[in-house]
Design a protein around this motif. Structure first.
Motif, PDB file in Angstrom:
ATOM      1  N   VAL A  81       0.864  -1.190   0.000  1.00 18.83           N
ATOM      2  CA  VAL A  81       0.000   0.000   0.000  1.00 18.83           C
ATOM      3  C   VAL A  81       0.894   1.231   0.000  1.00 18.83           C
ATOM      4  N   LEU A  82       0.680   2.106  -0.967  1.00 12.89           N
ATOM      5  CA  LEU A  82       1.418   3.373  -1.011  1.00 12.89           C
ATOM      6  C   LEU A  82       0.525   4.461  -0.425  1.00 12.89           C
ATOM      7  N   TYR A  83       1.043   5.242   0.484  1.00  4.33           N
ATOM      8  CA  TYR A  83       0.199   6.231   1.156  1.00  4.33           C
ATOM      9  C   TYR A  83       0.976   7.504   1.461  1.00  4.33           C
ATOM     10  N   VAL A  84       0.223   8.518   1.814  1.00  7.89           N
ATOM     11  CA  VAL A  84       0.816   9.823   2.124  1.00  7.89           C
ATOM     12  C   VAL A  84       1.397   9.807   3.534  1.00  7.89           C
ATOM     13  N   GLU A  85       2.634  10.252   3.640  1.00  5.63           N
ATOM     14  CA  GLU A  85       3.249  10.390   4.964  1.00  5.63           C
ATOM     15  C   GLU A  85       3.659  11.847   5.130  1.00  5.63           C
ATOM     16  N   ARG A 137       5.670  19.118   4.271  1.00  7.14           N
ATOM     17  CA  ARG A 137       5.990  18.269   3.133  1.00  7.14           C
ATOM     18  C   ARG A 137       5.283  16.929   3.255  1.00  7.14           C
ATOM     19  N   TRP A 138       4.865  16.406   2.134  1.00  5.41           N
ATOM     20  CA  TRP A 138       4.295  15.067   2.076  1.00  5.41           C
ATOM     21  C   TRP A 138       5.238  14.178   1.274  1.00  5.41           C
ATOM     22  N   ARG A 139       5.276  12.920   1.675  1.00  9.05           N
ATOM     23  CA  ARG A 139       6.068  11.929   0.945  1.00  9.05           C
ATOM     24  C   ARG A 139       5.203  10.723   0.661  1.00  9.05           C
ATOM     25  N   CYS A 140       5.638   9.928  -0.306  1.00  2.00           N
ATOM     26  CA  CYS A 140       4.929   8.694  -0.604  1.00  2.00           C
ATOM     27  C   CYS A 140       5.616   7.576   0.184  1.00  2.00           C
ATOM     28  N   ALA A 141       4.930   7.038   1.189  1.00  2.00           N
ATOM     29  CA  ALA A 141       5.498   5.939   1.976  1.00  2.00           C
ATOM     30  C   ALA A 141       4.828   4.649   1.530  1.00  2.00           C
ATOM     31  N   GLU A 142       5.414   3.511   1.890  1.00  2.00           N
ATOM     32  CA  GLU A 142       4.750   2.263   1.523  1.00  2.00           C
ATOM     33  C   GLU A 142       4.914   1.202   2.609  1.00  2.00           C
ATOM     34  N   VAL A 143       3.944   0.317   2.648  1.00  2.00           N
ATOM     35  CA  VAL A 143       4.006  -0.794   3.592  1.00  2.00           C
ATOM     36  C   VAL A 143       3.578  -2.052   2.836  1.00  2.00           C
ATOM     37  N   THR A 144       4.349  -3.130   3.031  1.00  2.00           N
ATOM     38  CA  THR A 144       4.024  -4.374   2.326  1.00  2.00           C
ATOM     39  C   THR A 144       3.461  -5.393   3.314  1.00  2.00           C
ATOM     40  N   ASP A 147       7.219  22.188  -2.879  1.00  4.04           N
ATOM     41  CA  ASP A 147       7.828  20.883  -3.081  1.00  4.04           C
ATOM     42  C   ASP A 147       6.995  20.113  -4.117  1.00  4.04           C
ATOM     43  N   PRO A 148       7.612  19.753  -5.241  1.00  2.00           N
ATOM     44  CA  PRO A 148       6.850  19.105  -6.327  1.00  2.00           C
ATOM     45  C   PRO A 148       6.152  17.817  -5.893  1.00  2.00           C
ATOM     46  N   VAL A 149       6.814  17.001  -5.053  1.00  2.31           N
ATOM     47  CA  VAL A 149       6.200  15.732  -4.648  1.00  2.31           C
ATOM     48  C   VAL A 149       4.961  16.005  -3.788  1.00  2.31           C
ATOM     49  N   THR A 150       5.071  16.948  -2.856  1.00  2.14           N
ATOM     50  CA  THR A 150       3.916  17.291  -2.013  1.00  2.14           C
ATOM     51  C   THR A 150       2.752  17.743  -2.886  1.00  2.14           C
ATOM     52  N   SER A 151       3.032  18.608  -3.853  1.00  2.00           N
ATOM     53  CA  SER A 151       1.963  19.104  -4.729  1.00  2.00           C
ATOM     54  C   SER A 151       1.346  17.965  -5.526  1.00  2.00           C
ATOM     55  N   ALA A 152       2.195  17.067  -6.026  1.00  2.00           N
ATOM     56  CA  ALA A 152       1.676  15.936  -6.815  1.00  2.00           C
ATOM     57  C   ALA A 152       0.744  15.083  -5.951  1.00  2.00           C
ATOM     58  N   LEU A 153       1.105  14.879  -4.684  1.00  2.00           N
ATOM     59  CA  LEU A 153       0.276  14.047  -3.803  1.00  2.00           C
ATOM     60  C   LEU A 153      -1.065  14.738  -3.495  1.00  2.00           C
TER      61      LEU A 153
END
Ligand SMILES: CCCCCCCCCCCCC/C=C/[C@@H](O)[C@H](COP(=O)(O)O)NC(C)=O
Ligand SMILES: Nc1ncnc2c1ncn2[C@@H]1O[C@H](COP(=O)(O)OP(=O)(O)O)[C@@H](O)[C@H]1O
Ligand SMILES: [Ca+2]
Length: 581
Positions: free
Chosen positions: A119-123, A129-136, A287-293
């Motif tokens: 699962v990829l989710y917002v952290e 800032r937001w990042r894309c985190a993941e948990v398997t 921050d481009p990643v934050t905006s994309a999320l």
């Protein structure tokens, strides 16, 4: 914080070989470790957050819930902040990505099938800032695993606010000329992960994006428009979109009196310009990643837009700063130094501060009545701002009334106020105009969507006093608490430079006007000549206006961004806790 609600799924799954109780409701995905005894774990500070938080959250957004003396016990992610779910295959102990197809993984030593999904989710990270985190998650039952993947996908698909098709415009020349690279490396892969399809246009000339939106773009095909660039590029996008919306709705976009129709397509800003104040003031970071999320999760933030007219002729729209005097001069001077990149603003800022020109003219304004809030408030416009909601509602009621009774805003009603004087700067901030140069902005208490703009008048004063005012943009002190500053929250204002004030002056022919501008320019370039220029120019969201006498009207919540306003900082950031991630 959302409560879990009715559970859709609940299973025991494994995360990195540890057993977790995992549950999914319409609002939350929760994974809770099965061990209960707390263990002191001093060497993992990134998993430490203080136990006492402002909001009594039983589970934190995308973060482990724990205290400084225990290992993680429970994680939760709002379903609205899940980016996507991916099936995995595991071979010889190492996990590999599956390109969409489902494969069984046989563990060498056992007969068990081992299935996995990620699962990829917002952290949330530091400073908004937001990042894309993941948990398997792994599990031994293939059917269970597939059920999880399809259930999460179903939940994501049922969220109608998420965009599926986006029209992307990239300005390859904005800022440090990195727009294309930023989009391709940081944003496009996230859109692909989230299953968003895009139509990308790299602009070839100034106003390419505006004209494409005005005349060509098949807007029905898209759920939103993405702007990769700075404030100037964003300005192009809104000009195209607002114009097109008015034409489609049969509204005359040139009329200063018409109530404009709001645009239905949301706009996402991937910051790749010099100041990027619209992004910073609506998201809290550039921050481009934050905006994309924020785009992927389908956020929505309404925004006020000012229309600017000269003698009933439409000039431009503005969403951030309309600045005459200091900020107008900084912009005019810096345009000739574009080769310096974003540093041109610092250079021209210093030069214009030393030049210290003042300008004479008359400002008239219509104070915003019946609204909550003033420009001197300590409260700030934040995510879910109640002031924007209240005043926005008031505005829509007012504009209905206005349609019926056009005299309500007119000069005859006697509500207009007039100030004549000599000004170093006249600024109208429709939002805070926060940016990295001034993190609290030109008007820290301004609101994104309250239907007003803050009119800031800086009267002629000494260089020392003007410097005090400027420096307060970067400190905690109130930049309006000075005798030569006044600030008003307004719905409408007009400015007339002194030399234009008589009717005959208003009729100045173009030749005369351009002669004056040439002289003004000579004087600006050679301050030693001792002749102060009669005119400055207006900085309208980073573009120079062609006229100095203007009539400005705020159109509350005319457009919407893929943003949610600046989120309140969690307590651990307020306290600058070193444990924060
Ligand atoms: C001596 C210390 C001085 C500190 C003063 C700090 C005030 C800075 C406030 C900046 C206001 C930003 C308003 C946004 C304007 C943008 O639209 C525009 C254009 O930005 P862009 O180049 O398109 O990203 N940038 C400028 C500097 O006019
Ligand atoms: N392909 C292009 N070539 C030249 N100028 C462009 C192009 N695309 C857009 N522009 C213009 O570039 C100007 C600056 O863009 P912007 O993205 O705001 O960068 P900056 O923040 O550095 O000013 C805008 O006025 C925009 O109209
Ligand atoms: Ca506003």
């Amino acid at each position: 914080m959302e409560r879990p609600g009715r559970l859709l799924l609940q299973s025991e799954l494994r995360v990195r070989n540890a057993a977790y109780d995992v549950s999914l409701s319409r609002s939350l995905l929760i994974w809770k470790r099965r061990t209960s005894s707390p263990v002191y774990h001093p060497f993992r500070p990134r998993f430490c957050v203080p136990l006492f938080r402002r909001r009594p959250d039983p589970v934190l957004h995308g973060s482990p819930v724990l205290n400084c003396w225990s290992v993680c016990v429970c994680h939760s992610v709002p379903v609205s902040e899940i980016i996507s779910v991916r099936e995995e295959e595991e071979e010889n102990g190492s996990r590999q990505r599956d390109d969409g197809s489902w494969k069984k993984i046989r563990e060498r030593e056992g007969k068990d099938c081992r299935q996995a999904f990620t699962v990829l989710y917002v952290e949330r990270c530091r400073q908004h800032r937001w990042r894309c985190a993941e948990v398997t998650f792994t599990c031994s039952d293939e059917a269970v695993c597939q059920h999880w993947v399809s259930s999460i996908r179903e939940q994501l698909a049922s969220n109608t606010s998420r965009p599926k098709h986006l029209l992307v415009y990239i300005n390859p020349y904005g800022g440090k000329r990195q727009g294309k690279r930023i989009y391709e490396q940081k944003v496009a892969p996230l859109f692909t992960q989230a299953g968003i399809s895009t139509s990308v246009i790299v602009t070839e000339y100034a106003n390419h994006a505006r004209d494409h939106l005005k005349m060509e773009a098949e807007l029905k095909k898209f759920d939103g428009v993405v702007c990769v660039g700075g404030d100037g590029m964003f300005s192009e996008i809104i000009h195209g979109l607002i114009w097109r919306t008015q034409i489609d709705c049969g509204v005359d976009p040139n009329s200063p009196e018409e109530a404009l129709s709001p645009c239905s397509l949301r706009i996402g800003i991937i910051p790749a310009g010099s100041t990027d104040c619209i992004c910073f003031a609506s998201v809290g970071t550039n921050d481009p990643v934050t905006s994309a999320l924020h785009i992927i999760v389908g956020d929505s933030q309404p925004l006020d837009v000012c229309s600017v007219h000269h003698n009933n002729m439409f000039l431009r729209y503005s969403v951030s700063l309309l600045g005459y005097g200091f900020y107008g001069d900084v912009l005019s001077d810096s345009e000739r130094k574009r080769w310096m990149g974003p540093a041109r603003y610092d250079f021209s800022g210093l030069k214009m501060f030393l030049t210290h020109h003042y300008y004479e003219g008359t400002v008239s304004y219509l104070p915003a009545k019946g609204i909550i809030g003033t420009p001197r408030d300590a409260t700030r416009c934040r995510s879910g701002c109640v002031i924007c909601q209240h005043n926005g509602q008031l505005n829509s009621e007012r504009s209905e009334k206005y349609e019926m009774d056009e005299a309500s805003d007119s000069e005859s009603s006697g509500e207009w106020r007039t100030i004549r004087g000599k000004f170093l700067a006249i600024n109208a901030a429709s939002m805070s105009c926060a940016c990295p140069r001034s993190p609290k902005g030109l008007s820290p208490a301004a609101h994104l969507a309250d239907g007003t703009t803050d009119l800031i008048l800086v009267r002629k004063c000494s260089r020392f006093n003007f410097l005090r005012h400027l420096l307060r943009h970067t400190s905690k002190d109130d930049q309006f608490d000075l005798t030569f500053i006044e600030v008003h929250r307004v719905r409408r204002f007009r400015f007339m430079p002194r030399h234009c004030q008589s009717d005959s002056d208003l009729e100045l022919d173009l030749h005369e006007n351009s002669k004056r501008q040439i002289f003004s320019q000579i004087c600006k370039d050679h301050p030693a000549c001792g002749c102060a220029p009669a005119y400055s120019s207006w900085n309208c969201d980073g573009e120079i206006l062609t006229h100095t006498g203007i009539d400005v009207r705020v159109h509350g919540q005319l457009i919407k961004l893929f943003a949610r306003g600046i989120e309140e900082l969690p307590v651990f950031e307020d306290l600058s806790n070193p444990c924060a991630i």
